[in-house]
Design a protein around this motif. Structure first.
Motif, mmCIF file in Angstrom:
data_model
loop_
_atom_site.group_PDB
_atom_site.id
_atom_site.type_symbol
_atom_site.label_atom_id
_atom_site.label_comp_id
_atom_site.label_asym_id
_atom_site.label_seq_id
_atom_site.Cartn_x
_atom_site.Cartn_y
_atom_site.Cartn_z
ATOM 1 N N GLY A 1 2.358 4.796 -11.967
ATOM 2 C CA GLY A 1 1.346 3.801 -11.615
ATOM 3 C C GLY A 1 1.961 2.423 -11.481
ATOM 4 N N ASP B 1 -7.106 -9.016 -3.415
ATOM 5 C CA ASP B 1 -7.979 -8.887 -4.589
ATOM 6 C C ASP B 1 -8.990 -7.761 -4.416
ATOM 7 N N GLU C 1 0.844 -1.206 0.000
ATOM 8 C CA GLU C 1 0.000 0.000 0.000
ATOM 9 C C GLU C 1 0.873 1.248 0.000
ATOM 10 N N GLU D 1 -8.985 -5.128 -2.092
ATOM 11 C CA GLU D 1 -8.573 -3.781 -1.689
ATOM 12 C C GLU D 1 -7.676 -3.047 -2.669
ATOM 13 N N PHE D 2 -7.003 -3.783 -3.516
ATOM 14 C CA PHE D 2 -6.110 -3.104 -4.455
ATOM 15 C C PHE D 2 -6.783 -2.946 -5.820
ATOM 16 N N ASP D 3 -6.592 -1.795 -6.423
ATOM 17 C CA ASP D 3 -7.103 -1.586 -7.780
ATOM 18 C C ASP D 3 -6.215 -2.300 -8.789
ATOM 19 N N GLU D 4 -4.956 -2.470 -8.427
ATOM 20 C CA GLU D 4 -3.990 -3.069 -9.349
ATOM 21 C C GLU D 4 -4.287 -4.568 -9.482
ATOM 22 N N PRO D 5 -4.202 -5.095 -10.706
ATOM 23 C CA PRO D 5 -4.507 -6.518 -10.887
ATOM 24 C C PRO D 5 -3.413 -7.425 -10.311
#
Ligand SMILES: Nc1ncnc2c1ncn2[C@@H]1O[C@H](COP(=O)(O)OP(=O)(O)OP(=O)(O)O)[C@@H](O)[C@H]1O
Ligand SMILES: [Mg+2]
Length: 327
Positions: free
Chosen positions: A247, A287, A235, A289-293
């Motif tokens: 990003g 899965d 995070e 909480e993160f926007d990133e795949p």
């Protein structure tokens, strides 16, 4: 995928392993690939059972694959010598010792390792050609710039203003010039030809290049394990990179415990099942909480990841290989 790919993350999560696996994947696909490692402990040398140094070297047994290993201590030393050399040409012998002492102190601060390594990263990004002089299609770094280093990206703006002001003052007053051009004993020397200003301009351009390259031609991935500490670190790293408009393209979850067979009931199997449950919960959180795949979920192996195992891990990485088309 962009030309430069960084795999960051907390200590020990598997950055070097994943970087080598991804580099191998790229090389197997026909891209001339360099993997740049920065940790003297476990690194590419262990993964490939081959000693690498400061200059890129072909990895034996693989095609299209090259590796280099940067030693942070050596980089700091090199950086320090370089600055001492520049300074000692500029100042009177009487204060050389004091200046050397100050430079040494500055290089003993915690950020020095990172800063010196980042300088080398920029070198590698600028050079980016194989020992035979071909350009690398892909360069993989087994670490990613963090807070201290990222701040250097703000340097061009800061230095730019400062340099402009110095040059402006020079036009108005020779007196100011003498004060600004530390120790330059020739009052008629032009300030814009001053070696120290020259060096500042050089640094400014270097970090300008770094900022542009990182924004336009680099992708960042973060490696993490299914544990609290590494989730929090992830995070933090995402927030830090975002501050500089960088990003994160994806997350690699590594070292996931395997499932015991249904028939197993002993203490070890019970432990493993509980561990699996905890990890599953963490992976659900990752899965959600993160926007990133999440681009890979890699199982914990019994042994260190090298040889055939490295190919196996490479297969598990759902990270694009094909170069991004030029804009
Ligand atoms: N999926 C895995 N299964 C088994 N062992 C693994 C796995 N991933 C990594 N390892 C092992 O864990 C150790 C640490 O991995 P690695 O060196 O890649 O981490 P790192 O993030 O680069 O560490 P450092 O922060 O020290 O540079 C190594 O011994 C490596 O072989
Ligand atoms: Mg490492």
């Amino acid at each position: 995928m962009n030309r430069f790919v960084f795999f960051g993350g907390k200590g020990g999560v598997g950055k070097t392993t994943v970087s080598c696996a991804y580099a191998l994947k790229c090389a197997r696909d026909g891209l001339k690939t360099l993997v740049v490692s920065t940790d003297p402990a476990h690194s590419t040398s262990d993964v490939f059972d081959q000693q690498f140094g400061d200059d890129p070297q072909a990895v034996a047994g693989y095609e299209n694959l090259y590796a280099m290993e940067l030693d942070p201590d050596e980089e700091v030393e090199r950086h320090m010598m370089d600055i001492k050399r520049t300074m000692s040409d500029q100042v009177s012998p009487a204060i050389v010792n004091e200046i050397d002492r100050q430079i040494e102190l500055a290089h003993r601060t915690p950020g020095a390792h990172e800063a010196a390594l980042f300088d080398r990263f920029i070198d590698v990004m600028r050079e980016a050609s194989t020992p035979d002089g071909d350009d690398y299609d892909r360069v993989v770094f087994d670490t990613s710039p963090t807070g201290g280093t990222l701040r250097l990206l703000a340097l061009p703006e800061f230095l730019g203003d400062w340099i402009d002001r110095l040059l402006e003052k020079r036009e108005h007053s020779v007196d100011l010039h003498e004060k600004a051009a530390i120790g330059n004993r020739d009052p008629v020397a032009r300030l814009d030809e001053d070696p120290i200003i020259g060096r500042l301009v050089e640094r400014k351009e270097l970090f300008e290049f770094a900022g542009e390259t990182l924004r336009n031609d680099a992708s960042f991935f973060l490696v993490l394990n299914p544990d609290e500490l590494s989730i929090r670190e992830t995070e933090r790293a995402i927030a830090e990179l975002a501050e500089y408009d960088l990003g994160v393209a994806g997350l690699v979850v590594n070292k996931i415990a395997p499932d015991p067979d249904e028939s197993e009931t002993g203490t070890a199997a019970t432990y493993l099942r509980q561990r699996r449950d905890t990890e599953r919960e963490r992976i659900r959180r990752i899965d959600a909480e993160f926007d990133e795949p999440v681009v890979a979920r890699i199982r914990q192996r019994v042994e260190e990841v090298k040889g055939d195992l490295l190919d196996e891990v490479a297969e598990e990485l759902d990270v694009a290989v094909a170069p991004t088309a030029d804009p």
